[in-house]
Design an enzyme around this catalytic site. Structure first.
Site, mmCIF file in Angstrom:
data_model
loop_
_atom_site.group_PDB
_atom_site.id
_atom_site.type_symbol
_atom_site.label_atom_id
_atom_site.label_comp_id
_atom_site.label_asym_id
_atom_site.label_seq_id
_atom_site.Cartn_x
_atom_site.Cartn_y
_atom_site.Cartn_z
ATOM 1 N N CYS A 141 55.028 -9.275 -27.963
ATOM 2 C CA CYS A 141 54.362 -8.956 -29.222
ATOM 3 C C CYS A 141 54.411 -7.443 -29.481
ATOM 4 O O CYS A 141 55.479 -6.888 -29.673
ATOM 5 C CB CYS A 141 52.934 -9.501 -29.211
ATOM 6 N N HIS A 194 53.933 -15.118 -28.304
ATOM 7 C CA HIS A 194 53.176 -14.964 -27.057
ATOM 8 C C HIS A 194 53.499 -16.117 -26.107
ATOM 9 O O HIS A 194 52.893 -17.177 -26.219
ATOM 10 C CB HIS A 194 51.675 -14.970 -27.351
ATOM 11 N N GLU A 202 52.540 -16.486 -23.181
ATOM 12 C CA GLU A 202 51.329 -16.799 -22.401
ATOM 13 C C GLU A 202 50.315 -17.605 -23.195
ATOM 14 O O GLU A 202 49.304 -18.041 -22.650
ATOM 15 C CB GLU A 202 50.712 -15.497 -21.872
#
Lengths: 252, 205
Positions: B80, B185, B187
């Site tokens: 990001c 993202h 994650e």
């Protein structure tokens, strides 16, 4: 194409997950971390945790719940309840929340929205707006988990919040919340058509058709719900198949 | 061991949790020694470009990262904001100089048409421009989670490996030598995201 989001809302009270009707008559519906795990397995797009009775003690419990959920749920987590300072926001972001939901403080201290957006980015500031519609059709904002009426029109409030830097608006009709009779379509349609940030429609889903109605007929970016997932056999996974089969762009 | 760079911008713990879940050791750090000992480096980040660069410089991380990633060639993942910082310039709330590892700049998304709210928040598909190993094993639906209003414009199209679309095509991932970066993202992207992280961990440059 950006997909519409399905967001289970987990209401927390004294470390347990609860659910009521119109912000009252709460009953225990289980362990929030277990529920978060299940929603993760069912491919919810995000989770929202709201502490409905925020106190100094409950803050620690909520932090613990978020920390645990963040170890296993790899999706965006929003947490709200009693957030009144940038330190509060930082505390939650530090333990694994991605966004915070600000409700009462957005009325009492709107500058918090600006400060929070500047410090952490507007993407993590969700302003949660609860309102009731009066018999004459006018609407009023409520804060303190629906306990305090404010002499403020929700649309006016939303405009001020977005101008201050709110990254998303979560809109909850207290009259519809927990009743499982559908969302407050007119107001959701109006607000989602006017604001430039994503709107999360909350309160009232009882059938999968209710999700479809909001997502197909308004510009809401997401639906939040809890009763339908607690009290019926519907799940986020069934929801997304239903919506996908009905032409709504969701993750499958 | 993977070093997750701690420069005061955003969700470093989410990255740590995701790596832990796939049984990979990592450390959240801004210490030169620890970064130097790590085999791989992840630069996460949520927030504004200018403030992020200021923090990197203040903590002496610009030089440390240059040494480890550019000079030593360690596998690097930017996420990001951690991707946007690799560009030469950023234009969020002013004009700022970036790390300059990837030629290009970072500009605000300008979707054509109405109904495209900013920030671009939520799940969106990526389209692979090049079939690289870092994207192997993804589900048929290549959806990832995004939260951003700005995106990188690489000057060299060879650096572009995936795009997204939000009323306008934007850069979803870049790859240049040992430098890999995603606007989304991983994650926060459930199974697909963990797959990308696993691929990064296994990546042989």
């Amino acid at each position: 194409m950006l997909k519409k989001r399905i967001i289970p809302a987990l209401l927390l009270k004294d470390g347990r997950m609860v659910k009521g009707k119109n912000f009252s008559q709460f009953r225990d519906v289980g362990n929030p971390v277990t529920a978060a795990r299940v929603y993760n397995a069912q491919k919810a797009d995000e989770l929202v945790f709201l502490d409905i009775c925020p106190t100094r003690e409950s803050r620690q419990v909520v932090c613990h719940i978020i920390e645990e959920a963040a170890c296993e749920c790899f999706m965006p987590l929003t947490v709200g309840g009693g957030i009144s300072s940038c330190e509060d926001i930082k505390d939650f972001l530090d333990i694994g929340a991605d966004k915070v939901a600000i409700n009462s403080a957005a009325v009492r201290n709107p500058e918090l929205i600006r400060e929070g957006a500047e410090m952490f980015g507007d993407q993590c500031i969700v302003v949660s707006v609860d309102y009731k519609t009066r018999s004459d059709g006018t609407r009023r904002v409520y804060i303190d988990s629906g306990k305090t009426e404010v002499d403020l029109d929700p649309w006016e409030h939303i405009q001020r919040c977005t101008a201050l830097g709110a990254g998303e608006i979560m809109l909850t009709s207290i009259d519809h919340e927990g009743m499982m009779q559908g969302y407050d379509m007119d107001f959701i349609a109006m607000v989602s058509g006017m604001i430039d940030v994503p709107l999360i429609a909350n309160g009232g889903a009882g059938r999968l058709e209710d999700f479809k109605q909001v997502l197909a007929e308004t510009r809401a970016s997401a639906v939040a719900a809890s009763s339908i997932f607690h009290f019926t056999d519907q799940s986020p996974i069934k929801t997304r198949f239903f919506l996908s089969n009905n032409g709504v762009n969701v993750r499958v | 061991m993977i070093a997750i760079i701690d420069y005061g911008m955003g969700n470093k713990h989410s990255v740590y949790n995701a790596l832990k879940y796939i049984a990979v050791d990592s450390i959240i750090t801004r210490d030169a020694g620890e970064i130097s000992r790590a085999e791989r480096i992840i630069l996460p980040g949520v927030g504004a470009f200018g403030a992020a660069m200021e923090n990197l410089r203040q903590f002496g991380l610009e030089d440390i990262l240059h040494e480890e990633v550019i000079v030593k060639g360690k596998p690097f993942l930017g996420i990001c904001l951690g991707m946007q910082l690799l560009a030469e310039t950023g234009t969020e709330k002013g004009l700022f100089k970036g790390l300059g590892w990837i030629a290009g700049d970072v500009v605000k998304l300008q979707p054509a048409g109405t109904g495209f709210k900013l920030p671009h928040v939520g799940w969106n598909d990526i389209e692979l421009v090049r079939d690289v190993g870092l994207f192997k094993g993804l589900k048929k639906e290549k959806a990832f989670y995004y939260v951003h209003s700005y995106a990188m414009r690489p000057a060299d199209e060879n650096d572009l490996v995936a795009t997204g679309n939000y009323g306008v095509d934007f850069t979803a991932a870049v790859l240049k030598n040992n430098i890999f970066a995603t606007q989304f993202h991983p994650e926060k992207s459930q199974k697909n995201g963990l797959t990308v992280l696993e691929n990064f961990v296994d990546w042989r440059v």
